[in-house]
Design an enzyme around this catalytic site. Structure first.
Site, PDB file in Angstrom:
ATOM      1  N   THR A 134       4.975   5.850   6.474  1.00  0.00           N
ATOM      2  CA  THR A 134       6.255   5.629   7.048  1.00  0.00           C
ATOM      3  C   THR A 134       7.276   6.585   6.742  1.00  0.00           C
ATOM      4  O   THR A 134       8.073   7.035   7.454  1.00  0.00           O
ATOM      5  CB  THR A 134       6.537   4.290   7.142  1.00  0.00           C
ATOM      6  OG1 THR A 134       5.459   3.362   7.727  1.00  0.00           O
ATOM      7  CG2 THR A 134       7.845   3.731   7.528  1.00  0.00           C
ATOM      8  N   GLY A 178      -0.645   4.349   1.323  1.00  0.00           N
ATOM      9  CA  GLY A 178      -1.075   4.190   2.742  1.00  0.00           C
ATOM     10  C   GLY A 178       0.302   4.159   3.679  1.00  0.00           C
ATOM     11  O   GLY A 178       0.949   4.992   4.086  1.00  0.00           O
ATOM     12  N   CYS A 179       0.439   2.813   4.044  1.00  0.00           N
ATOM     13  CA  CYS A 179       1.703   2.511   5.028  1.00  0.00           C
ATOM     14  C   CYS A 179       2.915   2.891   4.654  1.00  0.00           C
ATOM     15  O   CYS A 179       3.784   3.448   5.334  1.00  0.00           O
ATOM     16  CB  CYS A 179       1.483   0.919   5.209  1.00  0.00           C
ATOM     17  SG  CYS A 179       0.143   0.583   6.041  1.00  0.00           S
ATOM     18  N   VAL A 180       3.503   2.871   3.228  1.00  0.00           N
ATOM     19  CA  VAL A 180       4.658   3.178   2.900  1.00  0.00           C
ATOM     20  C   VAL A 180       4.828   4.686   2.794  1.00  0.00           C
ATOM     21  O   VAL A 180       5.940   5.224   3.396  1.00  0.00           O
ATOM     22  CB  VAL A 180       4.874   2.607   1.225  1.00  0.00           C
ATOM     23  CG1 VAL A 180       5.977   3.109   0.830  1.00  0.00           C
ATOM     24  CG2 VAL A 180       5.032   1.113   1.381  1.00  0.00           C
ATOM     25  N   THR A 223       0.812  -1.330   0.148  1.00  0.00           N
ATOM     26  CA  THR A 223      -0.009  -0.119  -0.109  1.00  0.00           C
ATOM     27  C   THR A 223       0.894   1.435   0.015  1.00  0.00           C
ATOM     28  O   THR A 223       1.136   1.840   0.956  1.00  0.00           O
ATOM     29  CB  THR A 223      -1.019   0.048   1.173  1.00  0.00           C
ATOM     30  OG1 THR A 223      -1.610  -1.187   1.262  1.00  0.00           O
ATOM     31  CG2 THR A 223      -2.181   1.082   0.753  1.00  0.00           C
TER      32      THR A 223
END
Length: 96
Positions: free
Chosen positions: A41, A36-38, A33
Protein backbone atom coordinates in the site's frame (compact mmCIF):
# COMPACT_ATOMS: atom_id res chain seq x y z
CA UNK A 1 -15.12 0.90 4.86
CA UNK A 2 -12.96 -0.26 1.98
CA UNK A 3 -12.94 -3.96 1.10
CA UNK A 4 -9.80 -5.21 -0.61
CA UNK A 5 -8.81 -8.60 -2.00
CA UNK A 6 -5.14 -7.97 -2.69
CA UNK A 7 -2.16 -6.71 -0.72
CA UNK A 8 -2.42 -3.05 -1.69
CA UNK A 9 -5.40 -1.02 -0.51
CA UNK A 10 -5.19 0.78 -3.87
CA UNK A 11 -5.27 -2.23 -6.21
CA UNK A 12 -8.73 -2.76 -7.74
CA UNK A 13 -10.41 -0.59 -5.10
CA UNK A 14 -11.90 2.90 -5.09
CA UNK A 15 -9.32 4.26 -2.63
CA UNK A 16 -7.46 6.49 -5.07
CA UNK A 17 -10.71 7.99 -6.38
CA UNK A 18 -11.91 8.63 -2.81
CA UNK A 19 -8.67 10.42 -1.99
CA UNK A 20 -8.82 12.51 -5.18
CA UNK A 21 -12.48 13.41 -4.62
CA UNK A 22 -11.70 14.56 -1.08
CA UNK A 23 -8.54 16.43 -2.13
CA UNK A 24 -6.32 14.33 0.12
CA UNK A 25 -2.56 14.68 -0.38
CA UNK A 26 -1.29 12.64 2.57
CA UNK A 27 -1.73 8.96 3.42
CA UNK A 28 -0.87 7.64 6.88
CA UNK A 29 -0.69 3.86 6.91
CA UNK A 30 -1.25 1.44 9.78
CA UNK A 31 -2.04 -2.26 9.57
CA UNK A 32 -0.96 -5.84 9.67
CA UNK A 33 1.83 -7.54 7.81
CA UNK A 34 4.38 -4.78 7.37
CA UNK A 35 6.26 -6.79 4.76
CA UNK A 36 3.07 -7.46 2.80
CA UNK A 37 -0.03 -5.28 2.80
CA UNK A 38 1.52 -2.26 4.52
CA UNK A 39 4.53 -2.19 2.22
CA UNK A 40 2.44 -2.77 -0.91
CA UNK A 41 0.00 0.00 0.00
CA UNK A 42 2.81 2.42 0.82
CA UNK A 43 4.58 1.76 -2.47
CA UNK A 44 1.40 2.41 -4.47
CA UNK A 45 0.56 5.46 -2.38
CA UNK A 46 3.96 6.90 -3.16
CA UNK A 47 3.54 5.98 -6.82
CA UNK A 48 0.30 7.95 -6.98
CA UNK A 49 2.16 10.95 -5.59
CA UNK A 50 0.77 11.05 -2.07
CA UNK A 51 2.94 12.13 0.82
CA UNK A 52 3.10 8.74 2.54
CA UNK A 53 3.85 7.85 6.15
CA UNK A 54 3.86 4.52 7.96
CA UNK A 55 3.29 4.56 11.73
CA UNK A 56 6.01 2.40 13.26
CA UNK A 57 4.08 1.36 16.39
CA UNK A 58 0.87 0.68 14.44
CA UNK A 59 2.15 -2.02 12.09
CA UNK A 60 3.26 -5.57 12.72
CA UNK A 61 4.59 -8.65 11.07
CA UNK A 62 4.67 -12.33 11.97
CA UNK A 63 8.41 -12.27 11.30
CA UNK A 64 10.05 -9.39 13.22
CA UNK A 65 13.12 -9.41 10.94
CA UNK A 66 11.00 -9.11 7.79
CA UNK A 67 8.91 -6.39 9.42
CA UNK A 68 11.99 -4.40 10.40
CA UNK A 69 13.46 -4.79 6.92
CA UNK A 70 10.19 -3.65 5.32
CA UNK A 71 10.15 -0.51 7.50
CA UNK A 72 13.76 0.23 6.58
CA UNK A 73 13.02 -0.30 2.88
CA UNK A 74 9.94 1.93 3.03
CA UNK A 75 11.75 4.68 4.92
CA UNK A 76 14.63 4.70 2.43
CA UNK A 77 12.52 4.58 -0.74
CA UNK A 78 8.80 5.24 -0.47
CA UNK A 79 7.54 6.71 2.79
CA UNK A 80 8.46 8.34 6.04
CA UNK A 81 8.34 5.89 8.92
CA UNK A 82 7.04 7.97 11.81
CA UNK A 83 6.26 7.46 15.48
CA UNK A 84 2.68 7.36 16.69
CA UNK A 85 3.07 10.68 18.53
CA UNK A 86 4.08 12.33 15.23
CA UNK A 87 0.98 10.91 13.52
CA UNK A 88 -1.26 12.11 16.35
CA UNK A 89 0.30 15.57 16.26
CA UNK A 90 -0.23 15.79 12.49
CA UNK A 91 -3.82 14.56 12.67
CA UNK A 92 -4.67 16.89 15.57
CA UNK A 93 -4.38 19.82 13.15
CA UNK A 94 -7.59 18.60 11.48
CA UNK A 95 -9.69 18.29 14.62
CA UNK A 96 -12.96 20.04 13.98
Amino acid sequence: LLVKKYTSAFFLTTLNQLLITNKVDTVIITGCTTSGCVQSTAIESSGYGYYTSVVQEAVGDRDPVMGAYALLNLDVRYADVIRVDEAIQYLSKFKG
